[in-house]
Design a protein around this motif. Structure first.
Motif, PDB file in Angstrom:
ATOM      1  N   LYS A 140       0.679  -1.105   0.035  1.00  0.00           N
ATOM      2  CA  LYS A 140      -0.157  -0.150  -0.127  1.00  0.00           C
ATOM      3  C   LYS A 140       0.692   1.379  -0.085  1.00  0.00           C
ATOM      4  CE  LYS A 140      -3.619  -2.489   0.538  1.00  0.00           C
ATOM      5  NZ  LYS A 140      -4.383  -2.885  -0.636  1.00  0.00           N
ATOM      6  N   LEU A 141       2.326   1.238  -0.097  1.00  0.00           N
ATOM      7  CA  LEU A 141       2.947   2.340  -0.121  1.00  0.00           C
ATOM      8  C   LEU A 141       3.318   2.831  -1.450  1.00  0.00           C
ATOM      9  CD1 LEU A 141       5.880   1.725   2.431  1.00  0.00           C
ATOM     10  CD2 LEU A 141       3.853   3.048   2.717  1.00  0.00           C
ATOM     11  N   SER A 142       3.281   3.915  -1.777  1.00  0.00           N
ATOM     12  CA  SER A 142       3.329   4.247  -3.315  1.00  0.00           C
ATOM     13  C   SER A 142       4.905   4.324  -3.574  1.00  0.00           C
ATOM     14  CB  SER A 142       2.834   5.722  -3.611  1.00  0.00           C
ATOM     15  OG  SER A 142       2.961   6.663  -2.806  1.00  0.00           O
ATOM     16  N   PRO A 143       5.322   4.057  -4.878  1.00  0.00           N
ATOM     17  CA  PRO A 143       6.692   4.234  -5.109  1.00  0.00           C
ATOM     18  C   PRO A 143       7.289   5.787  -5.150  1.00  0.00           C
ATOM     19  CG  PRO A 143       5.370   2.965  -6.883  1.00  0.00           C
ATOM     20  CD  PRO A 143       4.432   3.598  -5.990  1.00  0.00           C
ATOM     21  N   PRO A 144       8.555   5.673  -4.636  1.00  0.00           N
ATOM     22  CA  PRO A 144       9.622   4.769  -4.356  1.00  0.00           C
ATOM     23  C   PRO A 144       9.643   4.244  -3.106  1.00  0.00           C
ATOM     24  CG  PRO A 144      10.598   7.039  -4.297  1.00  0.00           C
ATOM     25  CD  PRO A 144       9.214   7.189  -4.850  1.00  0.00           C
ATOM     26  N   ASN A 145       8.514   4.571  -2.078  1.00  0.00           N
ATOM     27  CA  ASN A 145       8.737   4.486  -0.645  1.00  0.00           C
ATOM     28  C   ASN A 145       8.981   3.054  -0.269  1.00  0.00           C
ATOM     29  OD1 ASN A 145       8.273   7.045   0.243  1.00  0.00           O
ATOM     30  ND2 ASN A 145       6.319   7.052  -0.020  1.00  0.00           N
ATOM     31  N   PRO A 146       8.450   2.057  -0.862  1.00  0.00           N
ATOM     32  CA  PRO A 146       8.651   0.774  -0.728  1.00  0.00           C
ATOM     33  C   PRO A 146      10.282   0.374  -0.900  1.00  0.00           C
ATOM     34  CG  PRO A 146       6.695   0.616  -1.892  1.00  0.00           C
ATOM     35  CD  PRO A 146       7.249   1.907  -2.124  1.00  0.00           C
ATOM     36  N   LEU A 147      10.909   0.868  -1.918  1.00  0.00           N
ATOM     37  CA  LEU A 147      12.296   0.443  -1.994  1.00  0.00           C
ATOM     38  C   LEU A 147      13.220   1.100  -1.063  1.00  0.00           C
ATOM     39  CD1 LEU A 147      14.484  -0.561  -3.938  1.00  0.00           C
ATOM     40  CD2 LEU A 147      14.438   1.364  -5.265  1.00  0.00           C
ATOM     41  N   LEU A 148      12.891   2.551  -0.898  1.00  0.00           N
ATOM     42  CA  LEU A 148      13.506   3.293   0.133  1.00  0.00           C
ATOM     43  C   LEU A 148      13.654   2.684   1.591  1.00  0.00           C
ATOM     44  CD1 LEU A 148      12.397   6.765  -0.949  1.00  0.00           C
ATOM     45  CD2 LEU A 148      14.442   5.757  -1.454  1.00  0.00           C
ATOM     46  N   ALA A 149      12.294   2.156   1.836  1.00  0.00           N
ATOM     47  CA  ALA A 149      12.077   1.689   3.343  1.00  0.00           C
ATOM     48  C   ALA A 149      12.974   0.126   3.266  1.00  0.00           C
ATOM     49  CB  ALA A 149      10.581   1.257   3.573  1.00  0.00           C
ATOM     50  N   ILE A 150      12.918  -0.810   2.353  1.00  0.00           N
ATOM     51  CA  ILE A 150      13.683  -1.753   2.369  1.00  0.00           C
ATOM     52  C   ILE A 150      15.193  -1.542   2.498  1.00  0.00           C
ATOM     53  CG2 ILE A 150      14.539  -3.796   1.030  1.00  0.00           C
ATOM     54  CD1 ILE A 150      11.415  -3.469   0.006  1.00  0.00           C
ATOM     55  N   ILE A 151      15.632  -0.652   1.612  1.00  0.00           N
ATOM     56  CA  ILE A 151      17.184  -0.024   1.725  1.00  0.00           C
ATOM     57  C   ILE A 151      17.390   0.341   3.014  1.00  0.00           C
ATOM     58  CG2 ILE A 151      19.007   1.348   0.636  1.00  0.00           C
ATOM     59  CD1 ILE A 151      17.814  -1.067  -1.231  1.00  0.00           C
ATOM     60  N   ARG A 152      16.627   1.457   3.595  1.00  0.00           N
ATOM     61  CA  ARG A 152      16.863   1.764   4.806  1.00  0.00           C
ATOM     62  C   ARG A 152      17.151   0.578   5.915  1.00  0.00           C
ATOM     63  NH1 ARG A 152      15.828   6.587   7.555  1.00  0.00           N
ATOM     64  NH2 ARG A 152      14.335   7.194   5.846  1.00  0.00           N
ATOM     65  N   LEU A 153      16.314  -0.160   5.687  1.00  0.00           N
ATOM     66  CA  LEU A 153      15.985  -1.402   6.860  1.00  0.00           C
ATOM     67  C   LEU A 153      17.261  -2.097   6.729  1.00  0.00           C
ATOM     68  CD1 LEU A 153      14.859  -2.947   9.214  1.00  0.00           C
ATOM     69  CD2 LEU A 153      13.807  -4.455   7.371  1.00  0.00           C
ATOM     70  N   ILE A 154      17.889  -2.562   5.459  1.00  0.00           N
ATOM     71  CA  ILE A 154      18.844  -3.780   5.189  1.00  0.00           C
ATOM     72  C   ILE A 154      20.212  -2.739   5.703  1.00  0.00           C
ATOM     73  CG2 ILE A 154      17.658  -4.976   3.858  1.00  0.00           C
ATOM     74  CD1 ILE A 154      19.720  -3.903   1.420  1.00  0.00           C
ATOM     75  N   GLU A 155      20.394  -1.550   5.446  1.00  0.00           N
ATOM     76  CA  GLU A 155      21.689  -0.791   5.654  1.00  0.00           C
ATOM     77  C   GLU A 155      21.642  -0.594   7.267  1.00  0.00           C
ATOM     78  OE1 GLU A 155      21.044   2.541   3.449  1.00  0.00           O
ATOM     79  OE2 GLU A 155      22.191   2.014   1.641  1.00  0.00           O
ATOM     80  N   GLY A 156      20.735  -0.780   8.032  1.00  0.00           N
ATOM     81  CA  GLY A 156      20.777  -0.865   9.349  1.00  0.00           C
ATOM     82  C   GLY A 156      21.361  -2.041  10.084  1.00  0.00           C
ATOM     83  N   ILE A 157      21.187  -3.232   9.263  1.00  0.00           N
ATOM     84  CA  ILE A 157      21.359  -4.664   9.846  1.00  0.00           C
ATOM     85  C   ILE A 157      22.940  -4.881   9.972  1.00  0.00           C
ATOM     86  CG2 ILE A 157      20.803  -7.022   9.423  1.00  0.00           C
ATOM     87  CD1 ILE A 157      18.026  -6.168   8.646  1.00  0.00           C
ATOM     88  N   ASP A 158      23.334  -5.346  10.987  1.00  0.00           N
ATOM     89  CA  ASP A 158      24.707  -5.933  11.169  1.00  0.00           C
ATOM     90  C   ASP A 158      24.539  -7.584  11.259  1.00  0.00           C
ATOM     91  OD1 ASP A 158      25.806  -3.513  11.045  1.00  0.00           O
ATOM     92  OD2 ASP A 158      25.489  -3.109  13.302  1.00  0.00           O
ATOM     93  N   GLY A 159      25.368  -8.174  10.581  1.00  0.00           N
ATOM     94  CA  GLY A 159      25.220  -9.537  10.851  1.00  0.00           C
ATOM     95  C   GLY A 159      24.564 -10.429   9.646  1.00  0.00           C
ATOM     96  N   ASP A 160      23.886 -11.612   9.736  1.00  0.00           N
ATOM     97  CA  ASP A 160      23.471 -12.434   8.800  1.00  0.00           C
ATOM     98  C   ASP A 160      21.901 -12.565   8.758  1.00  0.00           C
ATOM     99  OD1 ASP A 160      25.938 -12.902   7.691  1.00  0.00           O
ATOM    100  OD2 ASP A 160      26.199 -14.741   8.662  1.00  0.00           O
TER     101      ASP A 160
END
Length: 192
Positions: free
Chosen positions: A130-150
């Motif tokens: 339900k998010l309009s582009p490009p928000n899904p991509l931005l949210a996913i990138i923000r999340l993975i960039e904040g993850i350390d480890g596997d």
């Protein structure tokens, strides 16, 4: 608040809210069949929620944690508490009490783009439907960039994201697998 300190303490401790005992005998609205039939159950849920008086309850059975629904009903004054009963079966209890503790009960974090995240046994989940582009991509990138480890990231999307794979590759991630359910495409993202 001071009139019921035990509920406040129990919610802060992470246990079920005190009101849950009053909701356990309510029959659930089971939306799993509606979703399996390819339809959106939102209208049926709103119809079931409409006549509930202050202090009343609504119980929903769903195939996944319905985080967007929990957020919408919180905006209408419902607190919620959900549990995964089995694979593909969540039961969520809603209490029309002003929505005082929905975030604690929902165990959901809302990101700046409007995506919701929560943790389950198979990793960190992010719902970008339900998010309009490009928000899904931005949210996913923000999340993975904040993850350390596997850590595994499970994306809930309403369409197959065409631009995600190259962005993941640039950051050392890939789509390990994908499952398409009715109104929910899931992508499991892992580090390469």
């Amino acid at each position: 608040m001071a009139e019921n300190p035990s509920m406040e303490a129990n919610t802060k401790a992470g246990g079920p809210p005190e009101w849950l005992a009053l909701a356990l005998d309510r029959p659930p609205v089971d939306v799993r069949g509606i979703l399996a039939g390819g339809e959106d159950p939102f209208a049926a849920i709103m119809e079931a929620a409409a006549p509930i008086a202050f202090g009343g309850f609504l119980v929903i059975d769903a195939p996944f944690n319905p985080s967007p629904l929990r957020r919408i009903l919180a905006g209408r004054g419902f607190s919620s508490y959900g549990r995964k009963l089995s694979e593909g079966h969540w039961r969520v209890f809603f209490h029309l009490d002003g929505g005082a503790d929905w975030e604690a009960g929902a165990e959901v974090e809302v990101l700046p783009e409007g995506a919701m995240t929560w943790r389950e046994d198979d990793g960190i989940h992010i719902d970008v439907r339900k998010l309009s582009p490009p928000n899904p991509l931005l949210a996913i990138i923000r999340l993975i960039e904040g993850i350390d480890g596997d850590e595994t990231v499970v994306v809930h999307h309403d369409r197959e994201p065409q631009l995600l794979a190259p962005e993941l590759a640039e950051r050392g991630w890939h789509i390990a697998r994908m499952a398409s359910e009715v109104v929910n495409i899931r992508l499991w993202l892992e580090r390469i």
